[in-house]
Design a protein around this motif. Structure first.
Motif, PDB file in Angstrom:
ATOM      1  N   ILE A 151     -14.820  -5.368  -4.552  1.00 28.03           N
ATOM      2  CA  ILE A 151     -13.753  -6.283  -4.173  1.00 28.03           C
ATOM      3  C   ILE A 151     -12.474  -6.050  -4.973  1.00 28.03           C
ATOM      4  O   ILE A 151     -11.381  -6.345  -4.508  1.00 28.03           O
ATOM      5  CB  ILE A 151     -14.227  -7.753  -4.272  1.00 28.03           C
ATOM      6  N   SER A 152     -12.591  -5.495  -6.169  1.00 32.00           N
ATOM      7  CA  SER A 152     -11.402  -5.310  -7.011  1.00 32.00           C
ATOM      8  C   SER A 152     -10.571  -4.089  -6.607  1.00 32.00           C
ATOM      9  O   SER A 152      -9.415  -3.985  -6.979  1.00 32.00           O
ATOM     10  CB  SER A 152     -11.810  -5.187  -8.478  1.00 32.00           C
ATOM     11  N   ARG A 153     -11.140  -3.185  -5.842  1.00 35.61           N
ATOM     12  CA  ARG A 153     -10.398  -1.994  -5.417  1.00 35.61           C
ATOM     13  C   ARG A 153      -9.638  -2.288  -4.129  1.00 35.61           C
ATOM     14  O   ARG A 153     -10.129  -2.977  -3.249  1.00 35.61           O
ATOM     15  CB  ARG A 153     -11.346  -0.813  -5.216  1.00 35.61           C
ATOM     16  N   PRO A 154      -8.432  -1.752  -4.018  1.00 36.10           N
ATOM     17  CA  PRO A 154      -7.632  -2.036  -2.823  1.00 36.10           C
ATOM     18  C   PRO A 154      -8.186  -1.384  -1.558  1.00 36.10           C
ATOM     19  O   PRO A 154      -8.909  -0.393  -1.624  1.00 36.10           O
ATOM     20  CB  PRO A 154      -6.266  -1.452  -3.168  1.00 36.10           C
ATOM     21  N   LEU A 155      -7.828  -1.972  -0.422  1.00 39.71           N
ATOM     22  CA  LEU A 155      -8.132  -1.365   0.867  1.00 39.71           C
ATOM     23  C   LEU A 155      -7.138  -0.229   1.041  1.00 39.71           C
ATOM     24  O   LEU A 155      -5.930  -0.443   0.951  1.00 39.71           O
ATOM     25  CB  LEU A 155      -7.949  -2.377   2.008  1.00 39.71           C
ATOM     26  N   ILE A 156      -7.627   0.971   1.250  1.00 35.63           N
ATOM     27  CA  ILE A 156      -6.709   2.101   1.387  1.00 35.63           C
ATOM     28  C   ILE A 156      -6.823   2.780   2.747  1.00 35.63           C
ATOM     29  O   ILE A 156      -5.965   3.560   3.116  1.00 35.63           O
ATOM     30  CB  ILE A 156      -6.904   3.138   0.256  1.00 35.63           C
ATOM     31  N   VAL A 177      -5.391 -12.065   1.597  1.00 34.72           N
ATOM     32  CA  VAL A 177      -5.082 -10.741   1.067  1.00 34.72           C
ATOM     33  C   VAL A 177      -3.687 -10.720   0.451  1.00 34.72           C
ATOM     34  O   VAL A 177      -2.837 -11.547   0.778  1.00 34.72           O
ATOM     35  CB  VAL A 177      -5.173  -9.646   2.162  1.00 34.72           C
ATOM     36  N   GLU A 178      -3.483  -9.771  -0.442  1.00 35.14           N
ATOM     37  CA  GLU A 178      -2.157  -9.489  -0.994  1.00 35.14           C
ATOM     38  C   GLU A 178      -1.792  -8.076  -0.572  1.00 35.14           C
ATOM     39  O   GLU A 178      -2.522  -7.131  -0.872  1.00 35.14           O
ATOM     40  CB  GLU A 178      -2.159  -9.591  -2.515  1.00 35.14           C
ATOM     41  N   VAL A 179      -0.691  -7.964   0.150  1.00 38.71           N
ATOM     42  CA  VAL A 179      -0.249  -6.673   0.663  1.00 38.71           C
ATOM     43  C   VAL A 179       0.940  -6.210  -0.162  1.00 38.71           C
ATOM     44  O   VAL A 179       1.962  -6.905  -0.244  1.00 38.71           O
ATOM     45  CB  VAL A 179       0.159  -6.785   2.154  1.00 38.71           C
ATOM     46  N   LYS A 180       0.806  -5.040  -0.788  1.00 36.74           N
ATOM     47  CA  LYS A 180       1.929  -4.462  -1.524  1.00 36.74           C
ATOM     48  C   LYS A 180       2.579  -3.439  -0.599  1.00 36.74           C
ATOM     49  O   LYS A 180       1.921  -2.513  -0.115  1.00 36.74           O
ATOM     50  CB  LYS A 180       1.479  -3.800  -2.821  1.00 36.74           C
ATOM     51  N   GLY A 192       7.849  -2.094  -2.776  1.00 42.48           N
ATOM     52  CA  GLY A 192       7.517  -2.883  -3.955  1.00 42.48           C
ATOM     53  C   GLY A 192       7.337  -4.363  -3.672  1.00 42.48           C
ATOM     54  O   GLY A 192       6.824  -5.102  -4.504  1.00 42.48           O
ATOM     55  N   ASP A 193       7.767  -4.832  -2.512  1.00 38.99           N
ATOM     56  CA  ASP A 193       7.618  -6.226  -2.119  1.00 38.99           C
ATOM     57  C   ASP A 193       6.141  -6.553  -1.938  1.00 38.99           C
ATOM     58  O   ASP A 193       5.345  -5.679  -1.594  1.00 38.99           O
ATOM     59  CB  ASP A 193       8.385  -6.455  -0.808  1.00 38.99           C
ATOM     60  N   LYS A 194       5.759  -7.811  -2.164  1.00 36.38           N
ATOM     61  CA  LYS A 194       4.369  -8.242  -1.970  1.00 36.38           C
ATOM     62  C   LYS A 194       4.346  -9.405  -0.993  1.00 36.38           C
ATOM     63  O   LYS A 194       5.206 -10.281  -1.031  1.00 36.38           O
ATOM     64  CB  LYS A 194       3.742  -8.684  -3.297  1.00 36.38           C
ATOM     65  N   GLU A 196       1.569   0.043   0.983  1.00 37.72           N
ATOM     66  CA  GLU A 196       1.095   0.909  -0.095  1.00 37.72           C
ATOM     67  C   GLU A 196      -0.409   0.688  -0.281  1.00 37.72           C
ATOM     68  O   GLU A 196      -1.184   1.620  -0.317  1.00 37.72           O
ATOM     69  CB  GLU A 196       1.840   0.613  -1.393  1.00 37.72           C
ATOM     70  N   HIS A 197      -0.800  -0.574  -0.441  1.00 37.48           N
ATOM     71  CA  HIS A 197      -2.209  -0.953  -0.494  1.00 37.48           C
ATOM     72  C   HIS A 197      -2.357  -2.456  -0.277  1.00 37.48           C
ATOM     73  O   HIS A 197      -1.399  -3.201  -0.363  1.00 37.48           O
ATOM     74  CB  HIS A 197      -2.896  -0.516  -1.794  1.00 37.48           C
TER      75      HIS A 197
END
Length: 157
Positions: free
Chosen positions: A80-85, A98-101, A105-107, A149-150
């Motif tokens: 769970i700690s690794r981003p979805l890539i 979810v948090e989308v970067k 650079g915006d989140k 980005e992730h």
């Protein structure tokens, strides 16, 4: 390279019916012959599948001696700690926060509502000015995969 050989073996394994829902997320060879293999599945990777794939890879590593006689092989899910890539990882997380970067650079943070071929739809709570005061509105934001980005799944309790 060893990584390419392992990736090819996994592609072959994923053609089997029992592993057709699996895919390779990441593969890293570290110092001292430690090989990390991160797998995922369209329905969630199980310990049993990781174990079977580990045994399958060990068979070749032992026979071909690609990493020598002493090596460490770890086959697991990304966690769970690794981003979805990979785009293929998103559908299983619909309904989760979810948090989308973004590439700029915006989140953006919100609930993943939809996953389409070229974008996702995120439900966000945003503060907007209404007269002299601010209020919170719920909006749906479409984000193209090319601008991501992730993405990290946020754990909520």
């Amino acid at each position: 390279m060893v990584e390419d050989k392992i990736a090819a073996l996994l592609e072959e394994k994923f053609r089997e019916d029992a592993f057709a829902d699996c895919f390779l997320v990441d593969l890293k060879l570290h110092a001292h012959n430690k090989l990390d293999v991160f797998l995922d599945s369209d329905f969630g990777i199980t310990f049993e599948k990781c174990h079977k794939i580990s045994r399958y890879l060990e068979q070749y590593l032992d026979e071909e001696q690609w990493l020598g006689e002493k090596y460490v092989l770890e086959v697991s899910s990304p966690g769970i700690s690794r981003p979805l890539i990979m785009q293929r990882q998103y559908p299983r997380n619909i309904g989760r926060k979810v948090e989308v970067k973004l590439n700029d650079g915006d989140k953006r943070t919100g609930t993943l509502l939809e996953v389409e071929e070229d974008h996702i739809v995120l439900e966000e709570k945003v503060r907007v000015q209404e007269g002299k005061r601010k209020k919170t509105e719920v909006v749906e934001t479409e984000i193209s995969f090319s601008s991501i980005e992730h993405t990290k799944v946020k754990i909520t309790f």
